[in-house]
Design a protein around this motif. Structure first.
Motif, short mmCIF file in Angstrom:
data_model
loop_
_atom_site.label_atom_id
_atom_site.label_comp_id
_atom_site.label_asym_id
_atom_site.label_seq_id
_atom_site.Cartn_x
_atom_site.Cartn_y
_atom_site.Cartn_z
N TYR B 35 0.90 -1.07 -0.04
CA TYR B 35 0.09 -0.08 0.04
C TYR B 35 0.87 1.28 -0.02
O TYR B 35 2.02 1.33 0.39
CB TYR B 35 -0.73 0.08 1.29
N GLN B 36 0.42 2.24 -0.53
CA GLN B 36 1.01 3.71 -0.65
C GLN B 36 0.15 4.64 0.38
O GLN B 36 -1.03 4.71 0.03
CB GLN B 36 1.17 4.26 -1.96
N GLN B 37 0.75 5.39 1.44
CA GLN B 37 0.10 6.36 1.93
C GLN B 37 0.67 7.48 2.05
O GLN B 37 1.62 7.94 2.30
CB GLN B 37 0.27 5.68 3.50
N ALA B 38 -0.08 8.49 1.49
CA ALA B 38 0.44 9.80 1.28
C ALA B 38 0.05 10.64 2.69
O ALA B 38 -0.81 9.95 3.46
CB ALA B 38 -0.18 10.46 0.28
N LEU B 39 0.74 11.67 2.95
CA LEU B 39 0.63 12.35 4.08
C LEU B 39 -0.91 12.74 4.33
O LEU B 39 -1.57 13.30 3.35
CB LEU B 39 1.56 13.63 4.16
N GLY B 40 -1.52 12.26 5.43
CA GLY B 40 -2.91 12.70 5.88
C GLY B 40 -4.17 11.91 5.05
O GLY B 40 -5.15 12.11 5.21
N GLN B 41 -3.68 10.92 4.47
CA GLN B 41 -4.44 10.12 3.75
C GLN B 41 -4.51 8.80 4.23
O GLN B 41 -3.32 8.19 4.85
CB GLN B 41 -4.26 9.97 2.36
N GLY B 42 -5.42 7.91 3.88
CA GLY B 42 -5.43 6.39 4.18
C GLY B 42 -4.82 5.52 3.08
O GLY B 42 -4.37 6.16 2.26
N PRO B 43 -4.06 4.37 3.59
CA PRO B 43 -3.36 3.82 2.84
C PRO B 43 -4.19 3.41 1.54
O PRO B 43 -5.55 3.26 1.48
CB PRO B 43 -3.03 2.68 3.38
N GLU B 44 -3.28 3.51 0.31
CA GLU B 44 -4.12 3.05 -1.11
C GLU B 44 -3.40 1.83 -1.52
O GLU B 44 -2.21 1.56 -1.77
CB GLU B 44 -3.92 4.46 -2.02
N PHE B 45 -4.24 0.80 -2.08
CA PHE B 45 -3.61 -0.69 -2.36
C PHE B 45 -2.75 -0.32 -3.92
O PHE B 45 -3.25 0.24 -4.66
CB PHE B 45 -4.86 -1.27 -2.80
N LEU B 46 -1.42 -1.11 -3.66
CA LEU B 46 -0.74 -1.24 -4.76
C LEU B 46 -1.00 -2.61 -5.72
O LEU B 46 -1.17 -2.46 -6.83
CB LEU B 46 0.75 -0.73 -4.65
N THR B 47 -0.42 -3.40 -4.81
CA THR B 47 -0.33 -4.64 -5.43
C THR B 47 -0.58 -5.83 -4.54
O THR B 47 -0.40 -5.55 -3.37
CB THR B 47 0.72 -4.88 -6.56
N TYR B 48 -1.00 -7.23 -4.85
CA TYR B 48 -1.28 -8.09 -4.08
C TYR B 48 -0.56 -9.54 -4.51
O TYR B 48 -0.83 -9.88 -5.81
CB TYR B 48 -2.60 -8.41 -4.08
N PHE B 49 0.14 -10.49 -3.69
CA PHE B 49 0.47 -11.59 -3.82
C PHE B 49 -0.05 -12.74 -3.26
O PHE B 49 -0.44 -12.40 -2.02
CB PHE B 49 2.14 -11.54 -3.62
#
Lengths: 113, 114
Positions: B35-49
Motif C-alpha cells: 500500500y502507498q500512504q500519502a501524508l494525511g490520507q489512508g493507505p491506497e492499495f498497490l498490489t497483492y501476491f
C-alpha cells in the motif's frame, strides 16, 4: 468505484470522555469491514466485522456494523491519552479475486489530559 | 518472524534514481500486500501476491512501479526513475489466507524524493 468515508476527520476530547467514530461505505459486493489504529508506525488491527448487528468488544473499544445502512461505528469509552491516534476504517470487496483493503481517510483522535 | 518487517525505515533519493523497498512477511502468511500512504490520507492499495503469484497489480500507478515475490516469502517493491510525487510511506501487509483473515502491517518505509 469502491469508497469509504470516515467522520469526523479530526476530534479532540478530554481524558475520560466517550467518543464515537463513524465509517460509511459504498462497495461492490461487501465482504467485511476492518478497523485499525495507527500511531506513528504500522496500522494495528482492532476489529473485523462481517455480520450486521453483532457488536465486537475489546476492553474499552467496541464496534458494530449495519449492512443495511452501509456504516460502522467505533466506540471508545473512558478515553486515555494513549488512545490518541489515527483510526482507519477499511472494507474488503468480494468480487472475484479482490483481496485489497479500501481505506477511508482516517479520523485523527486527540485525547487531552 | 513475530511481525511484518520492512526495510529500510527511511529512504531519501534524488529524482530519477531507482529505489528498492523490502518486505519480510509474518512466517507462514500466504498473502502479501503493498500500500502507498500519502501524508494525511489512508493507505491506497498497490498490489497483492498469493504465494509467489502476483494476482492483482491494479493499484500500481505507472509502469515505473514493479513488485516481485519470487519464492513466496520476501517481497520487493521497486520504483524506477523516481519522481517527487512518489514520496510517501510504503506499507506492506500480510495475512494467513484469502479474504477471511485480517491483514497485519509493517512499520512502513518512508520514501522522500528530492
Amino acid at each position: 468505484e469502491d469508497k469509504v468515508v470516515q467522520s469526523p476527520l479530526s476530534l479532540v476530547v478530554h481524558e475520560g470522555d466517550t467518543v464515537t467514530l463513524n465509517c460509511s461505505y459504498e462497495v461492490t459486493n461487501f465482504r467485511s469491514l476492518l478497523w485499525y489504529k495507527q500511531e506513528k508506525k504500522a496500522p494495528t488491527f482492532l476489529f473485523m466485522l462481517t455480520s450486521s448487528g453483532i457488536e465486537k468488544k475489546s476492553g474499552r473499544l467496541s464496534s458494530i456494523l449495519d449492512k443495511k445502512e452501509l456504516f460502522s461505528i467505533l466506540n471508545i469509552t473512558a478515553t486515555q491519552t494513549g488512545d490518541s491516534a489515527i483510526y482507519l476504517c477499511a472494507v474488503i470487496p468480494s468480487y472475484q479475486g479482490a483481496q485489497k483493503l479500501v481505506f477511508g481517510q482516517g479520523t485523527r483522535l486527540t485525547i487531552n489530559p | 518472524g513475530a511481525g511484518v518487517s520492512q526495510s529500510p525505515r527511511y529512504k531519501v533519493a534524488k529524482r530519477g534514481q531507482d529505489v528498492a523497498l523490502r518486505c519480510d512477511p509474518i512466517s507462514g502468511h500466504v498473502s502479501l500486500f503493498w500500500y502507498q500512504q500519502a501524508l494525511g490520507q489512508g493507505p491506497e492499495f498497490l498490489t497483492y501476491f498469493q504465494n509467489e503469484a502476483q494476482l492483482d497489480k491494479s493499484g500500481l500507478p505507472s509502469d515505473r512501479f514493479f513488485a516481485e515475490r519470487p519464492e513466496g516469502s520476501v517481497s520487493t517493491l521497486k520504483i524506477q526513475r523516481t519522481q517527487q510525487e512518489d514520496s510517501a510511506v510504503y506499507l506492506c501487509a500480510s495475512s494467513l489466507a484469502r479474504g477471511s483473515q485480517p491483514q497485519h502491517f509493517g512499520d512502513g518505509t518512508r520514501l522522500s524524493i528530492l
